[in-house]
Design a protein around this motif. Structure first.
Motif, PDB file in Angstrom:
ATOM      1  N   THR A   9     -18.033 -21.885 -16.847  1.00  0.00           N
ATOM      2  CA  THR A   9     -17.925 -20.439 -16.648  1.00  0.00           C
ATOM      3  C   THR A   9     -17.929 -19.634 -17.944  1.00  0.00           C
ATOM      4  OG1 THR A   9     -15.504 -20.364 -16.740  1.00  0.00           O
ATOM      5  CG2 THR A   9     -16.501 -20.899 -14.599  1.00  0.00           C
ATOM      6  N   ILE A  10     -18.307 -20.240 -19.067  1.00  0.00           N
ATOM      7  CA  ILE A  10     -18.310 -19.493 -20.325  1.00  0.00           C
ATOM      8  C   ILE A  10     -19.697 -19.523 -20.949  1.00  0.00           C
ATOM      9  CG2 ILE A  10     -15.861 -19.737 -20.826  1.00  0.00           C
ATOM     10  CD1 ILE A  10     -16.479 -22.087 -22.608  1.00  0.00           C
ATOM     11  N   ASN A  11     -20.047 -18.417 -21.636  1.00  0.00           N
ATOM     12  CA  ASN A  11     -21.413 -18.304 -22.153  1.00  0.00           C
ATOM     13  C   ASN A  11     -21.649 -19.145 -23.406  1.00  0.00           C
ATOM     14  OD1 ASN A  11     -19.997 -16.807 -24.022  1.00  0.00           O
ATOM     15  ND2 ASN A  11     -20.867 -14.824 -23.440  1.00  0.00           N
ATOM     16  N   THR A  38     -23.950 -23.430 -15.158  1.00  0.00           N
ATOM     17  CA  THR A  38     -23.109 -22.461 -15.855  1.00  0.00           C
ATOM     18  C   THR A  38     -23.331 -21.064 -15.291  1.00  0.00           C
ATOM     19  OG1 THR A  38     -23.165 -23.753 -17.903  1.00  0.00           O
ATOM     20  CG2 THR A  38     -22.546 -21.438 -18.090  1.00  0.00           C
ATOM     21  N   ASP A  40     -21.307 -17.523 -16.198  1.00  0.00           N
ATOM     22  CA  ASP A  40     -20.187 -16.890 -16.886  1.00  0.00           C
ATOM     23  C   ASP A  40     -19.631 -15.684 -16.138  1.00  0.00           C
ATOM     24  OD1 ASP A  40     -22.213 -15.091 -17.401  1.00  0.00           O
ATOM     25  OD2 ASP A  40     -21.876 -14.983 -19.564  1.00  0.00           O
ATOM     26  N   ARG A  44     -15.643 -13.873 -15.771  1.00  0.00           N
ATOM     27  CA  ARG A  44     -15.551 -12.427 -15.958  1.00  0.00           C
ATOM     28  C   ARG A  44     -14.974 -11.749 -14.718  1.00  0.00           C
ATOM     29  NH1 ARG A  44     -20.983  -9.962 -17.338  1.00  0.00           N
ATOM     30  NH2 ARG A  44     -21.977 -12.005 -17.146  1.00  0.00           N
ATOM     31  N   CYS A  79     -13.314 -24.907 -15.833  1.00  0.00           N
ATOM     32  CA  CYS A  79     -12.603 -23.655 -16.065  1.00  0.00           C
ATOM     33  C   CYS A  79     -11.259 -23.642 -15.342  1.00  0.00           C
ATOM     34  CB  CYS A  79     -13.445 -22.472 -15.598  1.00  0.00           C
ATOM     35  SG  CYS A  79     -12.638 -20.875 -15.814  1.00  0.00           S
ATOM     36  N   SER A 158     -15.853 -16.169 -28.539  1.00  0.00           N
ATOM     37  CA  SER A 158     -17.131 -15.904 -27.862  1.00  0.00           C
ATOM     38  C   SER A 158     -18.139 -15.240 -28.796  1.00  0.00           C
ATOM     39  CB  SER A 158     -16.903 -15.014 -26.635  1.00  0.00           C
ATOM     40  OG  SER A 158     -16.098 -15.680 -25.672  1.00  0.00           O
TER      41      SER A 158
END
Length: 221
Positions: A9-11, A38, A40, A44, A79, A158
């Protein structure tokens, strides 16, 4: 060959999770194929809405089913913040599905009673804290959780500035570690932080979750 699906879930997934954790895992376990999805927006939306939403559940359900269609025999979400969704969906899947922080949470509860929980995303300490409390209740152990959020550190990471991120987290970690039996990192994005010189037992997310996935896939449980 066995197949593991990781939902992320992260860029900055490649630098934070794939290169330091999944790639070495693949090399050490050549009989396991690791595939990834994935999105992201999952994290968020969790942060914006203050928790898991029906929309997050629908998307994660779709991704998990894609994994099944790919031939995955185990699904792991990397996550912590969306772990409630992972738990809700696990009962609907034809293959095992779990959240990567669960083995770390259980190990911390087995170790201590007053547990520091440090995160850089506001939703993560509460998410892993719930897992720890539920596990503690299941084994009849009383615990006290001391959560700390290092504000803005996740945004710094990030942006690509790991050095500043690590300094921010380390400073908070040193203070927290003075007053607890052990400390749990609430996110895998923090797990590359060097902890040398810190006089505390620290539980990190990453390798314990991958070991659990390996055991599931190799029927070693």
């Amino acid at each position: 060959m066995k197949k593991l699906l990781c939902i992320n879930t992260i860029n900055n997934f490649k630098d934070t999770i794939y290169d330091p954790f999944l790639e070495p895992f693949k090399i050490e376990n050549p009989e396991i194929d690791v595939v990834t999805i994935t999105d992201d927006t999952l994290l968020r939306e969790t942060r914006e809405k203050g928790g898991v939403t029906p929309s997050i559940l629908r998307r994660m359900y779709a991704y998990a089913n894609c994994g099944v269609d790919m031939g995955a025999q185990c699904i792991m979400c990397t996550c912590t913040s969306v772990n409630k969704a992972t738990e809700l969906l696990a009962s609907l899947m034809p293959v095992p599905m779990f959240s990567i922080e669960k083995p770390t949470a259980e190990a911390a509860v087995n170790f201590g009673a007053k547990i520091g929980v440090i995160g850089t995303v506001s939703s993560s300490p509460g998410a892993i804290g719930r897992v720890m409390q539920e596990y503690a209740d299941s084994i009849g152990k009383k615990i006290e959780l001391v959560p700390v959020v290092v504000t803005n550190a996740f945004e710094v990471l990030s942006s690509g500035d790991r050095g500043t991120h690590d300094k921010m987290v380390r400073q908070a970690l040193i203070e927290l570690s003075k007053n607890v039996d052990c400390v749990v990192f609430a996110q895998i994005s923090m797990s590359l932080l060097p902890c040398d010189g810190i006089d505390a037992t620290i539980f990190k997310i990453g390798l314990p979750g991958l070991e659990k996935a390996r055991q599931i896939l190799m029927n070693d449980v």
